[in-house]
Scaffold this motif. Structure first.
Motif, PDB file in Angstrom:
ATOM      1  N   PRO A  55       4.927  27.839  23.066  1.00 25.19           N
ATOM      2  CA  PRO A  55       5.688  28.019  21.730  1.00 25.19           C
ATOM      3  C   PRO A  55       6.365  26.561  21.239  1.00 25.19           C
ATOM      4  O   PRO A  55       6.652  25.916  22.170  1.00 25.19           O
ATOM      5  N   ARG A  56       6.320  26.295  20.070  1.00 25.38           N
ATOM      6  CA  ARG A  56       6.865  25.009  19.766  1.00 25.38           C
ATOM      7  C   ARG A  56       8.420  25.258  19.651  1.00 25.38           C
ATOM      8  O   ARG A  56       9.185  26.059  19.214  1.00 25.38           O
ATOM      9  N   LEU A  57       9.095  24.256  20.556  1.00 27.52           N
ATOM     10  CA  LEU A  57      10.328  24.252  20.800  1.00 27.52           C
ATOM     11  C   LEU A  57      11.121  23.022  20.136  1.00 27.52           C
ATOM     12  O   LEU A  57      10.459  21.993  19.772  1.00 27.52           O
ATOM     13  N   ARG A  58      12.489  23.059  19.353  1.00 31.11           N
ATOM     14  CA  ARG A  58      12.931  21.998  18.742  1.00 31.11           C
ATOM     15  C   ARG A  58      13.277  21.011  19.993  1.00 31.11           C
ATOM     16  O   ARG A  58      14.075  21.370  20.704  1.00 31.11           O
ATOM     17  N   ALA A  59      13.364  19.966  19.688  1.00 34.30           N
ATOM     18  CA  ALA A  59      13.607  18.677  20.600  1.00 34.30           C
ATOM     19  C   ALA A  59      15.282  18.646  20.414  1.00 34.30           C
ATOM     20  O   ALA A  59      15.574  18.994  19.155  1.00 34.30           O
ATOM     21  N   ARG A  60      15.828  18.223  21.596  1.00 40.32           N
ATOM     22  CA  ARG A  60      15.647  18.139  22.930  1.00 40.32           C
ATOM     23  C   ARG A  60      15.294  19.384  23.518  1.00 40.32           C
ATOM     24  O   ARG A  60      16.192  20.259  23.395  1.00 40.32           O
ATOM     25  N   PHE A  79      15.546  25.599  27.236  1.00 42.16           N
ATOM     26  CA  PHE A  79      16.591  25.583  26.050  1.00 42.16           C
ATOM     27  C   PHE A  79      15.708  24.783  25.199  1.00 42.16           C
ATOM     28  O   PHE A  79      14.871  23.955  25.339  1.00 42.16           O
ATOM     29  N   GLU A  80      16.385  24.858  23.822  1.00 39.85           N
ATOM     30  CA  GLU A  80      15.560  23.838  22.787  1.00 39.85           C
ATOM     31  C   GLU A  80      17.015  23.348  22.014  1.00 39.85           C
ATOM     32  O   GLU A  80      18.180  23.974  22.265  1.00 39.85           O
ATOM     33  N   ASP A  81      16.688  22.345  21.192  1.00 42.39           N
ATOM     34  CA  ASP A  81      17.605  21.701  20.340  1.00 42.39           C
ATOM     35  C   ASP A  81      18.876  21.336  21.042  1.00 42.39           C
ATOM     36  O   ASP A  81      20.051  21.719  20.778  1.00 42.39           O
ATOM     37  N   GLY A  82      18.788  20.686  22.229  1.00 42.87           N
ATOM     38  CA  GLY A  82      19.783  20.223  22.985  1.00 42.87           C
ATOM     39  C   GLY A  82      20.053  18.671  22.562  1.00 42.87           C
ATOM     40  O   GLY A  82      19.596  18.111  21.600  1.00 42.87           O
ATOM     41  N   ALA A  83      21.208  18.186  23.044  1.00 45.79           N
ATOM     42  CA  ALA A  83      21.629  16.915  22.847  1.00 45.79           C
ATOM     43  C   ALA A  83      21.983  16.198  24.263  1.00 45.79           C
ATOM     44  O   ALA A  83      21.994  16.794  25.247  1.00 45.79           O
ATOM     45  N   GLU A  84      22.337  14.704  24.100  1.00 44.30           N
ATOM     46  CA  GLU A  84      22.756  13.911  25.295  1.00 44.30           C
ATOM     47  C   GLU A  84      24.087  14.610  26.030  1.00 44.30           C
ATOM     48  O   GLU A  84      24.187  14.739  27.117  1.00 44.30           O
ATOM     49  N   HIS A 368      12.878  14.053  29.637  1.00 36.14           N
ATOM     50  CA  HIS A 368      14.016  14.889  29.662  1.00 36.14           C
ATOM     51  C   HIS A 368      15.404  14.466  29.372  1.00 36.14           C
ATOM     52  O   HIS A 368      16.429  15.118  29.151  1.00 36.14           O
ATOM     53  N   GLU A 369      15.648  13.047  29.639  1.00 41.78           N
ATOM     54  CA  GLU A 369      17.112  12.678  29.200  1.00 41.78           C
ATOM     55  C   GLU A 369      17.183  11.871  27.948  1.00 41.78           C
ATOM     56  O   GLU A 369      18.119  11.232  27.577  1.00 41.78           O
ATOM     57  N   ALA A 370      16.075  12.107  27.217  1.00 39.67           N
ATOM     58  CA  ALA A 370      16.106  11.441  25.528  1.00 39.67           C
ATOM     59  C   ALA A 370      16.203  12.594  24.982  1.00 39.67           C
ATOM     60  O   ALA A 370      15.885  13.858  25.258  1.00 39.67           O
ATOM     61  N   ASP A 371      16.710  12.142  23.744  1.00 36.93           N
ATOM     62  CA  ASP A 371      17.076  13.398  22.393  1.00 36.93           C
ATOM     63  C   ASP A 371      15.583  13.881  21.915  1.00 36.93           C
ATOM     64  O   ASP A 371      15.490  14.879  21.386  1.00 36.93           O
ATOM     65  N   TYR A 372      14.422  13.088  22.429  1.00 33.10           N
ATOM     66  CA  TYR A 372      13.061  13.606  21.734  1.00 33.10           C
ATOM     67  C   TYR A 372      12.579  14.276  22.985  1.00 33.10           C
ATOM     68  O   TYR A 372      10.967  14.532  23.164  1.00 33.10           O
ATOM     69  N   GLY A 373      13.032  14.651  24.149  1.00 32.44           N
ATOM     70  CA  GLY A 373      12.476  15.362  25.197  1.00 32.44           C
ATOM     71  C   GLY A 373      11.522  16.519  24.831  1.00 32.44           C
ATOM     72  O   GLY A 373      12.118  17.279  24.076  1.00 32.44           O
ATOM     73  N   ARG A 374      10.523  16.752  25.479  1.00 33.05           N
ATOM     74  CA  ARG A 374       9.825  17.880  25.102  1.00 33.05           C
ATOM     75  C   ARG A 374       9.634  18.753  26.440  1.00 33.05           C
ATOM     76  O   ARG A 374       9.170  18.128  27.477  1.00 33.05           O
ATOM     77  N   ASP A 375       9.152  20.064  26.197  1.00 24.42           N
ATOM     78  CA  ASP A 375       8.802  21.122  27.240  1.00 24.42           C
ATOM     79  C   ASP A 375       7.399  20.584  27.630  1.00 24.42           C
ATOM     80  O   ASP A 375       6.767  20.314  26.705  1.00 24.42           O
ATOM     81  N   VAL A 376       7.127  21.029  29.030  1.00 31.08           N
ATOM     82  CA  VAL A 376       5.836  20.965  29.600  1.00 31.08           C
ATOM     83  C   VAL A 376       5.468  22.091  30.114  1.00 31.08           C
ATOM     84  O   VAL A 376       6.264  22.564  31.163  1.00 31.08           O
ATOM     85  N   ILE A 377       4.231  22.508  29.953  1.00 29.04           N
ATOM     86  CA  ILE A 377       3.618  23.754  30.843  1.00 29.04           C
ATOM     87  C   ILE A 377       2.469  23.332  31.470  1.00 29.04           C
ATOM     88  O   ILE A 377       1.693  22.794  30.962  1.00 29.04           O
ATOM     89  N   LEU A 378       2.211  23.621  32.774  1.00 21.99           N
ATOM     90  CA  LEU A 378       1.224  23.105  33.569  1.00 21.99           C
ATOM     91  C   LEU A 378       0.605  24.439  34.381  1.00 21.99           C
ATOM     92  O   LEU A 378       1.443  25.259  34.866  1.00 21.99           O
TER      93      LEU A 378
END
Length: 381
Positions: A55-60, A79-84, A368-378
């Protein structure tokens, strides 16, 4: 299941020529420690591991743990919509055999543990918060009488949930069990509980013991049988070592992974000793029903953060590398092989076997440490 942020490490081929694409093999009995393998060459990413759209999650955004009960039932949490400076809103994703679908919880939380006893028994823990889903609604059972505390992991199954956590200020840990509508205290110990698995009528908790305060960190395992009494078990002496994840396929086949030295893990009150930051190494231990032994694995990797197994001859562990990669180690009962599963570190990467199949799911987060981090599923099939 346990989640931990760990230093990266280099992932490479053993004794291969330029352009090698197969996994590296290291022969090793599961209870024998051999010297580290000499690393000669960087290993390309394995083609067995494929990216799967979620599913599309909001960065971070970040996924931190995954559990599977079969080909058509798997769950991931993050989680989604996180911050530093804060974790984002908790999300739970479910695989139905065709696609991943998400549920958003109205709660911000640093998720440190997650497990599923079935569609009506989902547990999420982090900080001092426990969240339970019964398939219809989410509740937040409270644990009283401990003062300041932090949950580090949870194991659920057959109507039972065991939660473990720490009090970092006092360097003590606790285990509690959810009985219907309340928590029952089972243990309070000196040391750091990092992860728990409650299976086959047994409870196994791994983490670190402290000798002479933070200067004497050692890996530690506690065990409780049917009578509910927790006791620390004898382990090989590994200065600076700690264990952050555990998996039991039977009472006589238990695997635990972690690291030696390196940076502090989030559940651990002290900085681990034994190696300089960024130069940590992998640690694997195995229980065969009579004793715990340190297991030799391919050298050159940093700490391992997640382990899963379908039996003594099918064990997988994952971790990050200082070469900005993510690696999986596999034991087939005779030898270890290494696969590079992603070209970048995946944050709190986690892996799980799919019961009844040779498949695996792994989750994490790129950048994962940046505000534009995105989830990954393998997925490995």
């Amino acid at each position: 299941m346990k989640i931990a942020r760990l230093a990266a490490s280099v992932v490479v081929c053993l004794g291969a020529t330029a352009g090698c694409s197969g996994p590296e093999t290291v022969r090793s009995a599961p209870t024998i420690v051999t010297p580290s393998v000499t690393i000669q060459q960087v290993q390309p990413r394995s083609q067995r591991w494929k990216d799967v759209a979620g599913p599309r999650l909001r960065a971070r955004a970040e996924l931190v743990d995954v559990v599977a009960e079969g080909p058509r039932q798997a769950w991931a949490v993050g989680f989604e919509d996180g911050a530093e400076d804060r974790e984002g809103t908790v999300v739970v994703e479910r695989w139905d055999g065709t696609a991943w679908k998400k549920t958003t919880l109205d709660r911000e939380l640093y998720v440190s543990g997650f497990d599923v006893g079935g569609p009506g028994d989902i547990w999420i823990v982090g900080d001092g918060v426990a969240i339970h889903g019964d398939g219809r609604r989410w509740s937040y059972p409270r644990l009283s009488g401990l003062g300041e505390h932090r949950f580090t992991d949870v194991s659920a199954g057959r109507g039972r949930a065991v939660l473990v956590g720490t009090d970092p200020a006092r360097q003590t840990s606790f285990a509690v069990e959810w009985i219907g509508r309340k928590f029952v205290r089972r243990a309070t110990v000196q040391g750091q509980f990092g992860a728990v698995t409650a299976r086959h009528g047994q409870v196994w908790v791994v983490g670190a013991g402290l000798r002479d305060g933070c200067s004497g960190v050692r890996p530690a395992v506690w065990h409780a049988g049917p009578d509910g009494t927790y006791a620390e078990m004898p382990l090989p002496d590994v200065p600076g070592g700690y264990l952050g994840q555990v998996w039991a396929t039977s009472p006589d086949d238990v695997w635990a992974v972690g690291g030696i030295g390196g940076e502090t893990t989030p559940w651990f009150a002290c900085r681990t000793g034994g190696a300089a930051p960024g130069r940590a190494e992998a640690l694997v231990m195995h229980w065969d029903g009579s004793s715990w032994q340190r297991v030799a694995v391919p050298g050159g990797d940093g700490p391992l953060v997640s382990v899963t197994a379908s039996g003594p001859g099918d064990v997988w562990a994952v971790g990050s590398g200082s070469g900005d990669t993510t690696v999986a180690l596999h034991f087939d009962g005779r030898a270890w092989t290494r696969e590079r599963i992603y070209d970048y570190p995946l944050g709190r990467v986690a892996v799980t076997a799919v019961p009844g199949t040779p498949e695996l799911w792994a989750v994490g987060a790129a950048n994962h440490e940046a505000d534009y981090g995105r989830d990954v599923i393998l997925r490995r099939r």
